[in-house]
Design a protein around this motif. Structure first.
Motif, PDB file in Angstrom:
ATOM      1  N   ARG A 196      45.393  35.184  38.691  1.00 23.49           N
ATOM      2  CA  ARG A 196      46.082  36.347  38.835  1.00 23.49           C
ATOM      3  C   ARG A 196      46.441  36.958  40.077  1.00 23.49           C
ATOM      4  NH1 ARG A 196      47.669  36.286  33.538  1.00 23.49           N
ATOM      5  NH2 ARG A 196      45.971  35.931  32.095  1.00 23.49           N
ATOM      6  N   LYS A 197      45.430  37.114  40.894  1.00 24.85           N
ATOM      7  CA  LYS A 197      45.741  37.743  42.263  1.00 24.85           C
ATOM      8  C   LYS A 197      44.994  36.744  43.448  1.00 24.85           C
ATOM      9  CE  LYS A 197      44.919  42.480  40.808  1.00 24.85           C
ATOM     10  NZ  LYS A 197      44.214  43.684  40.785  1.00 24.85           N
ATOM     11  N   GLN A 256      38.843  27.283  43.320  1.00 29.01           N
ATOM     12  CA  GLN A 256      38.440  28.368  42.267  1.00 29.01           C
ATOM     13  C   GLN A 256      38.258  27.667  41.161  1.00 29.01           C
ATOM     14  OE1 GLN A 256      41.524  31.690  42.535  1.00 29.01           O
ATOM     15  NE2 GLN A 256      42.030  30.909  44.294  1.00 29.01           N
ATOM     16  N   SER A 257      39.024  26.696  40.726  1.00 31.81           N
ATOM     17  CA  SER A 257      39.163  25.921  39.295  1.00 31.81           C
ATOM     18  C   SER A 257      37.743  25.123  39.289  1.00 31.81           C
ATOM     19  CB  SER A 257      40.210  24.875  39.161  1.00 31.81           C
ATOM     20  OG  SER A 257      41.475  25.824  39.083  1.00 31.81           O
ATOM     21  N   ALA A 258      37.262  24.600  40.150  1.00 35.65           N
ATOM     22  CA  ALA A 258      35.975  23.782  40.266  1.00 35.65           C
ATOM     23  C   ALA A 258      34.907  24.827  40.181  1.00 35.65           C
ATOM     24  CB  ALA A 258      36.097  23.036  41.758  1.00 35.65           C
ATOM     25  N   ILE A 259      34.798  25.689  40.658  1.00 39.13           N
ATOM     26  CA  ILE A 259      33.909  26.928  40.442  1.00 39.13           C
ATOM     27  C   ILE A 259      33.638  27.583  39.094  1.00 39.13           C
ATOM     28  CG2 ILE A 259      32.965  28.891  41.460  1.00 39.13           C
ATOM     29  CD1 ILE A 259      33.753  28.568  44.203  1.00 39.13           C
ATOM     30  N   LEU A 260      34.953  27.644  38.508  1.00 39.86           N
ATOM     31  CA  LEU A 260      34.890  28.264  37.473  1.00 39.86           C
ATOM     32  C   LEU A 260      34.419  27.097  36.175  1.00 39.86           C
ATOM     33  CD1 LEU A 260      38.148  30.409  37.404  1.00 39.86           C
ATOM     34  CD2 LEU A 260      35.883  31.364  36.707  1.00 39.86           C
ATOM     35  N   GLY A 300      40.529  38.144  39.658  1.00 40.10           N
ATOM     36  CA  GLY A 300      41.435  37.266  40.544  1.00 40.10           C
ATOM     37  C   GLY A 300      41.918  36.097  39.825  1.00 40.10           C
ATOM     38  N   THR A 301      40.995  35.376  39.062  1.00 41.19           N
ATOM     39  CA  THR A 301      41.229  34.216  38.260  1.00 41.19           C
ATOM     40  C   THR A 301      40.467  34.319  37.258  1.00 41.19           C
ATOM     41  OG1 THR A 301      41.622  32.914  40.505  1.00 41.19           O
ATOM     42  CG2 THR A 301      41.589  31.513  38.594  1.00 41.19           C
ATOM     43  N   GLU A 302      41.004  33.481  36.091  1.00 42.94           N
ATOM     44  CA  GLU A 302      40.172  33.539  34.823  1.00 42.94           C
ATOM     45  C   GLU A 302      40.484  32.149  34.142  1.00 42.94           C
ATOM     46  OE1 GLU A 302      41.482  36.485  32.109  1.00 42.94           O
ATOM     47  OE2 GLU A 302      43.435  36.383  32.642  1.00 42.94           O
TER      48      GLU A 302
END
Length: 129
Positions: A64-65, A33-37, A101-103
């Protein structure tokens, strides 16, 4: 992934992440997730100039979720400002119901002179549509 922008200050993509990238069963690994963001937020610097690559100087991520695998997700990024070789931008992973979900927030900086690409984008397989 295919990335799109509004020509001004936003980048987005939609993508389904397979189970190969799960951390827990059915949940996308936080590092993925972090890599994509990191990728989508960094692309805000390319909106006005496709050769203006910037890198993350700092990244702050909030999970967040749970972000599910095998589910169509939306990824969004927005530039807050870029000037003088530095910038700030934010992004998020949106779940199918529209919730976050993630920010993440990135402080961006220009690539150091010694590692800048000099017309080698095609050799790397990079293409700007």
């Amino acid at each position: 992934m295919r990335f799109y922008d509004n020509g001004n200050d936003e980048v987005w993509a939609e993508h389904m992440i397979p189970d190969d990238y799960q951390g827990y069963p059915g949940v996308v690994h936080g590092g993925v997730q972090s890599a994509i963001l990191d990728e989508i937020i960094g692309r805000v610097s390319l909106i006005e100039n496709v050769h203006h690559f910037m890198v993350a100087a700092r990244m702050d991520v909030r999970f967040r979720k749970p972000v599910p695998t095998n589910t169509l997700l939306r990824f969004e990024a927005r530039r807050e400002h870029i000037s003088g070789g530095r910038g700030k931008a934010a992004g998020k992973i949106l779940l199918p119901d529209g919730s976050v979900g993630t920010e993440a927030w990135l402080l961006l900086m220009d690539l150091p002179e010694g590692v800048r690409l000099r017309g080698t984008e095609a050799a790397l397989g990079w293409r700007v549509d």
